[in-house]
Design an enzyme around this catalytic site. Structure first.
Site, PDB file in Angstrom:
ATOM      1  N   ARG A 236      25.682  -1.849  34.380  1.00  0.00           N
ATOM      2  CA  ARG A 236      26.008  -2.276  33.025  1.00  0.00           C
ATOM      3  C   ARG A 236      26.586  -3.692  33.087  1.00  0.00           C
ATOM      4  NH1 ARG A 236      23.105   1.202  31.691  1.00  0.00           N
ATOM      5  NH2 ARG A 236      23.467   2.947  30.242  1.00  0.00           N
ATOM      6  N   GLU A 265      24.161  -8.345  26.227  1.00  0.00           N
ATOM      7  CA  GLU A 265      22.719  -8.127  26.122  1.00  0.00           C
ATOM      8  C   GLU A 265      22.269  -7.499  24.812  1.00  0.00           C
ATOM      9  OE1 GLU A 265      21.291  -4.049  28.038  1.00  0.00           O
ATOM     10  OE2 GLU A 265      22.243  -5.304  29.531  1.00  0.00           O
ATOM     11  N   HIS A 297      16.845  -5.670  31.600  1.00  0.00           N
ATOM     12  CA  HIS A 297      17.199  -4.241  31.648  1.00  0.00           C
ATOM     13  C   HIS A 297      15.926  -3.391  31.819  1.00  0.00           C
ATOM     14  CE1 HIS A 297      20.706  -1.456  30.391  1.00  0.00           C
ATOM     15  NE2 HIS A 297      19.855  -0.776  31.148  1.00  0.00           N
TER      16      HIS A 297
END
Length: 336
Positions: A236, A265, A297
């Site tokens: 993360r 993000e 991601h």
């Protein structure tokens, strides 16, 4: 009775995987490309449950709106739940389910891909050769054999990453507040956090984001690392203090940085901004460094992992509706 589910932040690949699996089940999906927010939660009166992803906002305000609309289940199609107010969900009687494992090798392999690309500079070599430039200056890497790799977090993904690196002949150091006794039987060594930082040539993060792990890699942590360290984050974004990392890149403390996640993000990832100005000066600054690779991601994004995510999520929706959910797939307040 058919279960009606609003699947938020939907992409074409979500629909391609979820829709066939739902055939034959008493579940119907509405695939919504909008994110879940307090505002869009007001549109959920026709749903029994909603299905959300990593950057959907499942805050107290969102949950209150969902509860008022009659929604009683939020199904995460991911493992992490840092974007969910678990205590408020419990208070409102809304079940939270997740996908605790979905092919850890997918994320592990992406972490390794970032390591190899940064080290051997294959992205640069690819562009040079396309332009007819076969010069090797500036492409020198290092041999990973016998280098020390530090794995922070030894859940399934961390273990999968460590096993691949063992195949490269790396020395593996591990840090986890809850060491895995079975994993420790492999040629790996559990050490303290500071020792891992001091001894590792490569550091790879594989932790859930919690209040304790927020900005785990900050200026103080960076100061303990070796100069020219390689830092990889596929967990993360907020595990890393981005401002501290920028300073580490400028000083040479960080020699290689691979990110599949980014602290801010939610405003960028999973969207096409190619025809827009990106109004994020920190991200733009990160992108200027030649020794930084950022991916959007995508570590989880394999056919096998997507199928497992959809299968488990669908199973959670059906099981929660029937009061038969697997305890391991439910997020309870004490986990938060």
């Amino acid at each position: 009775m058919t279960l009606r589910v609003g699947l938020f932040s939907s992409k074409p690949y979500d629909e391609n995987v979820f829709r066939p699996l739902a055939d034959g089940e008493k579940v119907t999906f509405d695939f919504l490309n909008m994110p879940l927010t307090p505002d869009t939660a007001l549109l959920c009166e026709k749903y029994d449950a909603v299905c959300v992803f990593v950057n959907d906002e499942v805050s107290s305000a969102t949950l209150s709106a969902l509860a008022a609309s009659g929604v009683r289940h939020v199904a995460l199609r991911c493992a992490g739940f840092n974007n969910v107010d678990i205590n408020e969900a419990h208070r409102l009687g809304i079940a939270i389910s997740r996908v605790p494992a979905y092919g850890p090798e997918a994320v592990a392999e992406h972490a390794i891909a970032l390591m190899l690309t940064l080290n051997r500079k294959t992205h640069k070599a690819y562009n040079r050769v396309k332009e007819g430039n076969f010069e090797l200056n500036g492409l020198m890497g290092f041999t990973m054999h016998q280098k020390t790799a530090g794995i922070i977090g030894t859940g399934r993904i961390g273990q999968a990453t460590a096993k691949i690196l063992l195949g490269f002949g790396c020395e593996i150091l591990c840090y986890d507040p809850q060491p895995d006794s079975e994993f420790a039987k492999l040629p790996v060594a559990y050490v303290g956090f500071d020792e891992l930082l001091k001894r590792s040539d490569i550091i790879s993060l594989h932790c859930p984001l919690t209040p304790q792990s927020h900005h785990l890699i900050d200026a103080a942590a960076l100061s303990k690392m070796r100069d020219n360290v390689m830092l990889i984050n596929t967990s993360r974004g907020a595990m890393v203090d981005t401002q501290a990392v920028l300073q580490g890149l400028k000083s040479g403390k960080i020699g290689y940085l691979g990110l599949d996640v980014y602290e801010m993000e939610s405003e960028l990832f999973f969207q096409d901004h190619s025809e827009q100005l990106i109004d994020d000066e920190v991200f733009e600054r990160l992108s200027t460094f030649h020794n930084v690779i950022i991916t959007g991601h995508q570590g989880f994004f394999t056919r096998e992992a997507m199928t497992q995510i959809a299968t488990t999520t669908l199973g959670n929706l059906v099981a929660v509706a029937a009061g038969q959910a697997e305890p391991a797939n439910l997020v309870l307040p004490e986990e938060n």
